[in-house]
Write an enzyme that holds these catalytic residues in place. Structure first.
Site, PDB file in Angstrom:
ATOM      1  N   TYR A 231       0.845  -1.194   0.000  1.00  0.00           N
ATOM      2  CA  TYR A 231       0.000   0.000   0.000  1.00  0.00           C
ATOM      3  C   TYR A 231       0.884   1.248   0.000  1.00  0.00           C
ATOM      4  O   TYR A 231       1.908   1.276   0.689  1.00  0.00           O
ATOM      5  CB  TYR A 231      -0.893   0.034   1.243  1.00  0.00           C
ATOM      6  CG  TYR A 231      -1.856  -1.122   1.371  1.00  0.00           C
ATOM      7  CD1 TYR A 231      -3.209  -0.961   1.101  1.00  0.00           C
ATOM      8  CD2 TYR A 231      -1.415  -2.377   1.783  1.00  0.00           C
ATOM      9  CE1 TYR A 231      -4.101  -2.015   1.234  1.00  0.00           C
ATOM     10  CE2 TYR A 231      -2.297  -3.438   1.917  1.00  0.00           C
ATOM     11  CZ  TYR A 231      -3.634  -3.250   1.643  1.00  0.00           C
ATOM     12  OH  TYR A 231      -4.506  -4.294   1.772  1.00  0.00           O
ATOM     13  N   HIS A 239      -6.057   1.803  -1.030  1.00  0.00           N
ATOM     14  CA  HIS A 239      -6.108   0.441  -1.538  1.00  0.00           C
ATOM     15  C   HIS A 239      -4.690   0.010  -1.901  1.00  0.00           C
ATOM     16  O   HIS A 239      -3.814   0.841  -2.150  1.00  0.00           O
ATOM     17  CB  HIS A 239      -7.003   0.357  -2.777  1.00  0.00           C
ATOM     18  CG  HIS A 239      -8.465   0.487  -2.466  1.00  0.00           C
ATOM     19  ND1 HIS A 239      -9.176  -0.498  -1.821  1.00  0.00           N
ATOM     20  CD2 HIS A 239      -9.351   1.496  -2.703  1.00  0.00           C
ATOM     21  CE1 HIS A 239     -10.437  -0.116  -1.672  1.00  0.00           C
ATOM     22  NE2 HIS A 239     -10.568   1.088  -2.193  1.00  0.00           N
ATOM     23  N   LYS A 270      -4.519  -4.186  -9.373  1.00  0.00           N
ATOM     24  CA  LYS A 270      -3.181  -4.050  -8.805  1.00  0.00           C
ATOM     25  C   LYS A 270      -2.153  -4.424  -9.861  1.00  0.00           C
ATOM     26  O   LYS A 270      -2.463  -5.150 -10.808  1.00  0.00           O
ATOM     27  CB  LYS A 270      -3.009  -4.956  -7.576  1.00  0.00           C
ATOM     28  CG  LYS A 270      -3.920  -4.586  -6.414  1.00  0.00           C
ATOM     29  CD  LYS A 270      -3.897  -5.639  -5.348  1.00  0.00           C
ATOM     30  CE  LYS A 270      -4.834  -5.281  -4.210  1.00  0.00           C
ATOM     31  NZ  LYS A 270      -6.206  -4.996  -4.622  1.00  0.00           N
TER      32      LYS A 270
END
EC number: 4.6.1.16
Length: 299
Positions: A231, A239, A270
C-alpha cells in the site's frame, strides 16, 4: 518504477525506548496498544490482529489485541533499535520465582499501587463524562416546560434509620475494575528483560525492507496469491497498489507464474511486483534489491 516508489515519504525515525515484542510459541506478539500505534505511525507496520473474546472465541470478524508480527517485521524493528524480542516463557518463570523474595514483595506493592491509581483515574474520567452528559440533557430541557417544584420531604412511619454499617459502606471508595493488557508494570523499566540473543533473531528480508524504507505498508498477500500486498500509505486510507512476490537472485521464474500473477493483479486492480536481493559481488553491497512491475493490458 523506481522513481514512483522513491517518491513516497519514508517512515519517521524511531523514538528512544525499545518496544517489547513477546515471543510466545514461535509467534511474535504485541499486547500494548501504545506500542501498536507507535509501530504503525512511525514504522509503517500494520501486522495482523489475532485477539478474540473469551465469550465468543469462534468470531473472526472483529479481532483485537494482541497483534502478530511476521518474522521480517520483528527483525526490522530490532535492527532499527526500536524494539527487542523477549522470550516470555522463561522470563515470566524467572519473575514468578523472584516474587517470593523481599524485592518481589516491594515490586508487587508498587504494582498494586499503580493499578489503584489507574482505577481512580478511570473513575474520574467516567464521572466527568457522566456530568457532561447530564449537563447536556439539562440544557435541552430548559427550552421545554418548567420543572415542578419538588415536594418537601416528610417523615414516614415506614422509613428505617440508616445503620452505621450501611453508612460506612457508602463512604468506602468504590473503584471500577481494570484488567491490564500487559504485565510490563511488573518488569524493570531500566532493563531489557528476557531479550533473546542476536543469533536467535529471525531471518531478515531485504525485499520487505526495501518496500518499508520507501514508505510502503504491507499486509499478507495470500488472498491475492502473493507474498505481500503493498500500500502507498496506511491501509485504512488507501487500496493496495501492488501484489508483490519475492524470489532468490538465481531463481528461474516460470513464464506461467508471471502471466498468471500479472493477470490476477490486473483483475483486482493491482500491478504485479516481483524482485530479489542481488547477491554480493565486487562493488555491490548487501541489500541491493532489483524489482520489476508487470501490468497486464487488454483486460
Amino acid at each position: 518504477m523506481a522513481a514512483m516508489m522513491t517518491s513516497t515519504q519514508p517512515p519517521q525515525p524511531p523514538q528512544p525506548g525499545p518496544i517489547r515484542i513477546s515471543l510466545i510459541a514461535g509467534r511474535y506478539l504485541l499486547f500494548s496498544i501504545d506500542s501498536v500505534m507507535e509501530i504503525r505511525r512511525k514504522h509503517g507496520l500494520c501486522c495482523v490482529l489475532t485477539g478474540t473474546m473469551p465469550q465468543n472465541p469462534t468470531q473472526n470478524l472483529f479481532l483485537g489485541l494482541p497483534i502478530e508480527l511476521r518474522a521480517e517485521e520483528a527483525r526490522l524493528l530490532v535492527e532499527r533499535g526500536a524494539a527487542y524480542i523477549a522470550d516470555e516463557t522463561s522470563d515470566h518463570l524467572a519473575k514468578l520465582k523472584e516474587m517470593s523474595s523481599e524485592a518481589g514483595d516491594k515490586r508487587r506493592e508498587a504494582y498494586l499501587r499503580g493499578l489503584k491509581e489507574k482505577r481512580r483515574t478511570a473513575k474520574r474520567l467516567f464521572n466527568e463524562e457522566k456530568a457532561a452528559v447530564k449537563k447536556m440533557h439539562e440544557g435541552k430541557r430548559k427550552g421545554g416546560s418548567k420543572k415542578e417544584k419538588a415536594a418537601p420531604a416528610t417523615d414516614s412511619l415506614f422509613e428505617s434509620p440508616t445503620s452505621p454499617v450501611v453508612e460506612a459502606a457508602a463512604k468506602k471508595e468504590v473503584l471500577p475494575a481494570i484488567t491490564p493488557s500487559t504485565s510490563s508494570a511488573l518488569l524493570d523499566k531500566d532493563s531489557i528483560s528476557g531479550a533473546i540473543a542476536d543469533d536467535e533473531l529471525p531471518e531478515s528480508s531485504a525485499f520487505y525492507r526495501y518496500l518499508n524504507t520507501r514508505g510502503y505498508f504491507t499486509t499478507p498477500g495470500l488472498r491475492f496469491g502473493g507474498d505481500y500486498s503493498a500500500y502507498p500509505g496506511d491501509p485504512m486510507r488507501y487500496h493496495a497498489h501492488f501484489l508483490a512476490n519475492c524470489y532468490s537472485w538465481n531463481d528461474k521464474i516460470p513464464m506461467l507464474d508471471i502471466v498468471t500473477s500479472g493477470r490476477l493483479g490486473t483483475a483486482v486492480k493491482k500491478s504485479f511486483l516481483f524482485g530479489a536481493e542481488r547477491e554480493e559481488e565486487e562493488g555491490k553491497k548487501e541489500g541491493d534489491v532489483r524489482m520489476f512491475c508487470v501490468e497486464w493490458a487488454g483486460m
